[in-house]
Design a protein around this motif. Sequence first.
Motif, short mmCIF file in Angstrom:
data_model
loop_
_atom_site.label_atom_id
_atom_site.label_comp_id
_atom_site.label_asym_id
_atom_site.label_seq_id
_atom_site.Cartn_x
_atom_site.Cartn_y
_atom_site.Cartn_z
N THR A 72 0.72 -1.27 0.14
CA THR A 72 0.22 0.05 0.08
C THR A 72 0.87 1.34 -0.03
N LEU A 73 0.45 2.38 -0.86
CA LEU A 73 1.49 3.44 -0.89
C LEU A 73 0.91 4.43 0.02
N ASN A 74 1.58 4.98 0.80
CA ASN A 74 1.23 6.08 1.82
C ASN A 74 1.39 7.31 0.99
N HIS A 75 1.04 8.38 1.91
CA HIS A 75 0.97 9.70 0.78
C HIS A 75 2.17 10.38 0.31
N ASP A 76 3.13 10.14 1.28
CA ASP A 76 4.39 10.59 0.62
C ASP A 76 4.96 9.69 -0.42
N GLN A 77 4.88 8.40 -0.56
CA GLN A 77 5.15 7.41 -1.52
C GLN A 77 4.39 7.82 -2.92
N MET A 78 3.08 7.99 -2.71
CA MET A 78 2.21 8.58 -3.81
C MET A 78 2.71 9.95 -4.56
N ALA A 79 3.18 10.73 -3.38
CA ALA A 79 3.65 12.13 -4.03
C ALA A 79 4.95 11.99 -4.93
N GLU A 80 5.83 11.14 -4.35
CA GLU A 80 7.21 10.71 -4.86
C GLU A 80 6.92 10.11 -6.11
N LEU A 81 5.90 9.32 -6.25
CA LEU A 81 5.93 8.64 -7.58
C LEU A 81 5.27 9.20 -8.49
N TYR A 82 4.24 10.10 -8.25
CA TYR A 82 3.92 11.16 -9.48
C TYR A 82 4.83 12.00 -9.92
N ALA A 83 5.87 12.49 -8.77
CA ALA A 83 6.94 13.30 -9.26
C ALA A 83 7.94 12.97 -10.35
N VAL A 84 8.18 11.49 -10.07
CA VAL A 84 9.12 10.68 -10.97
C VAL A 84 8.10 10.29 -12.22
N ARG A 85 7.01 9.98 -12.12
CA ARG A 85 6.14 9.43 -13.07
C ARG A 85 6.03 10.62 -14.26
N THR A 86 5.61 11.82 -13.65
CA THR A 86 5.55 13.16 -14.44
C THR A 86 6.45 13.45 -15.29
N GLU A 87 7.82 13.44 -14.70
CA GLU A 87 9.08 13.81 -15.45
C GLU A 87 9.45 13.03 -16.74
N LEU A 88 9.16 11.36 -16.10
CA LEU A 88 9.57 10.40 -17.05
C LEU A 88 8.41 10.48 -18.34
N GLU A 89 7.24 10.69 -18.04
CA GLU A 89 6.20 10.43 -18.91
C GLU A 89 6.35 11.85 -19.86
N ALA A 90 6.87 13.21 -19.23
CA ALA A 90 6.93 14.25 -20.18
C ALA A 90 8.07 14.09 -20.96
N LEU A 91 8.84 13.41 -21.02
CA LEU A 91 10.39 13.02 -21.59
C LEU A 91 9.77 12.16 -22.68
N ALA A 92 8.82 11.18 -22.26
CA ALA A 92 8.20 10.31 -23.42
C ALA A 92 7.52 10.97 -24.29
N ALA A 93 6.50 11.88 -23.76
CA ALA A 93 5.90 12.77 -25.13
C ALA A 93 6.80 13.54 -25.77
N ARG A 94 7.72 14.08 -25.24
CA ARG A 94 8.51 15.01 -25.97
C ARG A 94 9.48 14.17 -27.02
N LEU A 95 9.84 12.96 -26.70
CA LEU A 95 10.46 12.29 -27.68
C LEU A 95 9.63 11.55 -28.63
N ALA A 96 8.29 11.28 -28.25
CA ALA A 96 7.36 10.78 -29.45
C ALA A 96 7.02 11.96 -30.22
N ALA A 97 6.98 13.22 -29.99
CA ALA A 97 6.78 14.26 -31.01
C ALA A 97 7.84 14.37 -31.91
N GLN A 98 8.97 13.83 -31.40
CA GLN A 98 10.26 13.82 -32.42
C GLN A 98 10.32 12.79 -33.30
N HIS A 99 9.94 11.40 -32.65
CA HIS A 99 10.36 10.10 -33.27
C HIS A 99 9.13 9.28 -33.71
#
Length: 211
Positions: free
Chosen positions: A68-95
């Motif tokens: 089970t994820l607690n509040h802090d773990q959820m926040a940390e996960l979203y922080a990492v996910r957001t940057e990785l997903e943003a990079l994926a979208a940026r690269l998708a726009a290119q490739h």
Amino acid sequence: MGQIAQKDAHALILDAIDRGDFQPGDRLVESELADRFGVSRTPVREALQRLETQSVLVRDGRSLMVATLNHDQMAELYAVRTELEALAARLAAQHAAREEIRVLQRMVDEDAALLGDARALARANRRFHGQIHLASHNRYLVQQLGSVHRSMALMATTSLAVEGRGAAALTEHLAIVDAIKARDGDAAADAVRDHLSRAFETRLQEEARRM
């Protein structure tokens, strides 16, 4: 043969967690899983050990349960996910190939028919984001995002179950696709960040209501 069975057992358990068949806090029993999936107990035992190492399962005495994820773990996960997903979208726009972009557009169009069915919409949402990952054409990024999405399955509910969130998410998906189609990497990354920020905010609101 044993390695194939182990891989299958691992994937089967992960898929069941991802579908919501096993919820955070549920105990997983080796013998019951072997019967459920029609495999021997040895590959199930090895899969459970691997999932514990990956922090998908946690030990409670002699038992293993879905983490089970607690509040802090959820926040940390979203922080990492957001940057990785943003990079994926940026690269998708290119490739991304034109065919890949058409598939993304078709997904958004077809997913409108799923509004009102939160579980189906959640599955479609995972497919949509997974398609963007593949369209980035970066195998290492895809691997990292796969790990993040395994952890996302440890959230007991989907933000798409909140009234109005499903329709808003599809509008946000369309903005992401439009940016990728325009080959605008900055806009695609920003659209993903906005999308995930709104999803996280929805989760926080729901968490606050349960307090």
